[in-house]
Design a protein around this motif. Structure first.
Motif, short mmCIF file in Angstrom:
data_model
loop_
_atom_site.label_atom_id
_atom_site.label_comp_id
_atom_site.label_asym_id
_atom_site.label_seq_id
_atom_site.Cartn_x
_atom_site.Cartn_y
_atom_site.Cartn_z
N SER A 244 0.83 -1.21 0.00
CA SER A 244 0.00 0.00 0.00
C SER A 244 0.86 1.25 0.00
CB SER A 244 -0.95 0.01 1.20
OG SER A 244 -0.26 -0.01 2.42
N VAL A 245 0.31 2.30 -0.60
CA VAL A 245 0.92 3.62 -0.64
C VAL A 245 -0.09 4.60 -0.04
CG1 VAL A 245 1.63 5.50 -2.17
CG2 VAL A 245 2.37 3.16 -2.64
N ARG A 246 0.40 5.50 0.84
CA ARG A 246 -0.52 6.42 1.50
C ARG A 246 -0.03 7.86 1.42
NH1 ARG A 246 -2.25 5.05 7.54
NH2 ARG A 246 -0.02 5.43 7.95
N ASN A 247 -0.80 8.69 0.80
CA ASN A 247 -0.64 10.15 0.85
C ASN A 247 0.77 10.66 0.57
OD1 ASN A 247 -3.35 10.50 1.43
ND2 ASN A 247 -3.03 10.49 3.64
N PRO A 248 1.38 10.26 -0.56
CA PRO A 248 2.62 10.94 -0.93
C PRO A 248 2.33 12.42 -1.22
CG PRO A 248 1.80 9.59 -2.73
CD PRO A 248 0.95 9.27 -1.55
N ARG A 249 3.33 13.26 -0.98
CA ARG A 249 3.14 14.70 -1.15
C ARG A 249 3.38 15.15 -2.58
NH1 ARG A 249 6.58 19.07 0.37
NH2 ARG A 249 8.07 17.60 1.26
N GLY A 250 4.15 14.34 -3.33
CA GLY A 250 4.40 14.69 -4.71
C GLY A 250 5.42 13.77 -5.35
N GLY A 251 5.53 13.84 -6.69
CA GLY A 251 6.53 13.06 -7.40
C GLY A 251 5.92 11.98 -8.28
N ILE A 252 6.73 10.97 -8.58
CA ILE A 252 6.34 9.87 -9.45
C ILE A 252 6.64 8.55 -8.76
CG2 ILE A 252 6.71 8.76 -11.68
CD1 ILE A 252 7.64 11.45 -12.77
N ILE A 253 5.68 7.64 -8.78
CA ILE A 253 5.88 6.28 -8.24
C ILE A 253 5.52 5.29 -9.33
CG2 ILE A 253 5.18 4.61 -6.49
CD1 ILE A 253 4.34 7.06 -4.75
N LYS A 254 6.48 4.47 -9.73
CA LYS A 254 6.25 3.42 -10.71
C LYS A 254 6.47 2.07 -10.04
CE LYS A 254 7.83 6.19 -14.66
NZ LYS A 254 8.80 6.26 -15.80
N ALA A 255 5.52 1.16 -10.24
CA ALA A 255 5.65 -0.18 -9.66
C ALA A 255 4.92 -1.16 -10.56
CB ALA A 255 5.07 -0.22 -8.26
N GLY A 259 -1.11 -2.76 -4.07
CA GLY A 259 -2.34 -3.31 -3.52
C GLY A 259 -3.39 -2.25 -3.27
N VAL A 260 -3.02 -1.22 -2.54
CA VAL A 260 -3.95 -0.14 -2.20
C VAL A 260 -3.23 1.19 -2.35
CG1 VAL A 260 -5.40 0.88 -0.42
CG2 VAL A 260 -5.20 -1.62 -0.56
N VAL A 261 -3.89 2.13 -3.01
CA VAL A 261 -3.39 3.49 -3.10
C VAL A 261 -4.36 4.38 -2.34
CG1 VAL A 261 -2.86 5.44 -4.60
CG2 VAL A 261 -2.25 3.12 -5.31
N ILE A 262 -3.86 5.08 -1.32
CA ILE A 262 -4.68 5.96 -0.50
C ILE A 262 -4.26 7.40 -0.76
CG2 ILE A 262 -5.36 6.58 1.84
CD1 ILE A 262 -4.51 3.69 2.64
N ILE A 276 2.05 5.04 -11.42
CA ILE A 276 1.95 4.24 -12.63
C ILE A 276 2.21 2.78 -12.30
CG2 ILE A 276 2.87 3.83 -14.95
CD1 ILE A 276 3.69 6.79 -15.00
N CYS A 277 1.30 1.91 -12.69
CA CYS A 277 1.49 0.45 -12.58
C CYS A 277 1.33 -0.17 -13.96
CB CYS A 277 0.47 -0.15 -11.63
SG CYS A 277 0.67 0.35 -9.91
N HIS A 278 2.34 -0.91 -14.40
CA HIS A 278 2.31 -1.53 -15.73
C HIS A 278 1.94 -0.50 -16.81
CE1 HIS A 278 3.16 -5.62 -14.61
NE2 HIS A 278 2.12 -5.69 -13.78
N ASP A 279 2.58 0.66 -16.74
CA ASP A 279 2.40 1.70 -17.73
C ASP A 279 0.99 2.29 -17.75
OD1 ASP A 279 5.05 1.45 -18.58
OD2 ASP A 279 4.51 -0.17 -19.95
N GLU A 280 0.21 2.06 -16.70
CA GLU A 280 -1.13 2.63 -16.61
C GLU A 280 -1.20 3.57 -15.41
OE1 GLU A 280 -4.17 -0.28 -16.57
OE2 GLU A 280 -3.61 -1.17 -18.50
N LEU A 281 -1.80 4.71 -15.62
CA LEU A 281 -1.96 5.69 -14.57
C LEU A 281 -2.97 5.21 -13.53
CD1 LEU A 281 -1.09 8.62 -13.77
CD2 LEU A 281 -3.13 9.42 -14.98
N VAL A 282 -2.61 5.37 -12.28
CA VAL A 282 -3.48 4.91 -11.19
C VAL A 282 -3.96 6.11 -10.41
CG1 VAL A 282 -3.59 3.58 -9.06
CG2 VAL A 282 -2.30 2.70 -11.01
N ARG A 283 -5.25 6.18 -10.14
CA ARG A 283 -5.80 7.20 -9.26
C ARG A 283 -6.82 6.54 -8.34
NH1 ARG A 283 -2.43 11.13 -9.10
NH2 ARG A 283 -2.23 12.40 -10.96
N GLN A 284 -6.59 6.63 -7.09
CA GLN A 284 -7.57 6.12 -6.13
C GLN A 284 -7.58 7.05 -4.94
OE1 GLN A 284 -7.34 1.98 -5.16
NE2 GLN A 284 -8.49 2.20 -3.27
N SER A 285 -8.69 7.64 -4.64
CA SER A 285 -8.79 8.59 -3.55
C SER A 285 -9.87 8.17 -2.59
CB SER A 285 -9.11 9.99 -4.09
OG SER A 285 -8.13 10.41 -5.03
N ILE A 286 -9.74 8.59 -1.32
CA ILE A 286 -10.80 8.36 -0.36
C ILE A 286 -11.06 9.64 0.42
CG2 ILE A 286 -10.24 5.92 -0.12
CD1 ILE A 286 -8.92 6.56 2.53
#
Length: 286
Positions: A244-255, A259-262, A276-286
């Motif tokens: 899981s990734v939670r509340n980064p302040r900025g930048g780029i994360i490629k993996a 499992g979960v993006v918060i 970005i996961c497998h060259d696809e942009l991911v956006r998940q917010s709560i």
């Protein structure tokens, strides 16, 4: 250079202010500060069972020596000290020293070792203890094996290579850190730090890599890592999954996968971070 062989010294300040000695096969028994304020000393095959053996001492070389459990706070306020093939059984060795070179050294009870030192070189060193290397500046480390807690707090200008660090809360409040080809395990790695780079590393943590300003990770793995990157500015290339990734302040994360993006919009601006996961942009917010 005067030579001393197969002697035994005890009491206080046995060789106080010695200059230019080669000491071999010698034991330093009960007492304090036998070589305080000494200089140009070579020690081989010798044992220290006394407190404060080398304080305010310069140009010291130790080889095949031992600091027993009674040799607490062995080397403080000293300059240009090299130690090869030694065992330090007592805690609190090296405090406020400059120019330290350690090669094939073991600290089985290494609590509070290397505090507030600068210009430190470490090669094949084993440490079992807490609060290793606090507030050091200028460290070159290769082949470190560390088990403990709260290591490298407040360090600056540190390079680590080919090491295994199994340590709760390592590298907090640190600055200008570069780590290559190493494995790091622990709960919270790198909090409140600045300019941290990891290349070809494996990091296993819960709430690791948080509160970092300018974190770079290249070709790294993050197994069993959750709630990563909180409030960090990140440029990360991760092989494999991040739990899981939670509340980064900025930048780029490629993996490969996450499992979960918060991304909590009341805490961070989700548009400041690209995930970005497998060259696809991911956006998940709560």
């Amino acid at each position: 250079m005067k030579e001393i062989h197969n002697e035994h010294f005890s009491g206080e300040r046995a060789l106080y202010q010695a200059n230019g000695l080669k000491i071999g096969g010698t034991s330093f028994g009960y007492g304090e500060a036998p070589l305080k304020r000494s200089s140009y000393i070579r020690l081989e095959d010798s044992t220290f069972s006394c407190k404060f053996p080398l304080w305010h001492s310069d140009m010291i070389k130790l080889k095949n020596c031992m600091m027993t459990e009674d040799g607490r706070a062995a080397i403080w306020y000293s300059k240009d000290v090299s130690a090869d093939d030694i065992i330090v059984e007592a805690p609190k060795c090296f405090r406020r020293c400059h120019g330290i070179s350690l090669r094939n050294v073991s600290f089985p009870n290494g609590d509070e070792v290397l505090w507030k030192c600068n210009n430190v070189r470490i090669d094949r060193v084993k440490v079992n203890g807490d609060y290793f290397a606090m507030d050091c500046d200028g460290m070159e480390i290769c082949g470190l094996e560390l088990v403990g807690a709260y290591a490298f707090d407040g360090v600056k200008n540190v390079t680590v290579r080919d090491s295994v660090i199994d340590c709760r809360d390592a590298f907090w409040n640190s600055e200008n850190i570069v780590i290559y080809n190493s494995t790091i395990k622990g709960k919270c790695f790198g909090w409140n730090s600045k300019n941290v780079s990891l290349i070809n590393c494996t990091v296993e943590s819960r709430e690791g890599m948080c509160y970092i300003d300018n974190l770079m990770m290249k070709n790294c793995k993050l197994p069993n890592t959750s709630f990563a990157f909180e409030y960090s500015v990140v440029n990360a290339e991760i092989i494999g999954n991040i739990d899981s990734v939670r509340n980064p302040r900025g930048g780029i994360i490629k993996a490969d996968s996450i499992g979960v993006v918060i991304l909590e919009q009341d805490k961070v601006d989700p548009t400041c971070t690209t995930i970005i996961c497998h060259d696809e942009l991911v956006r998940q917010s709560i």
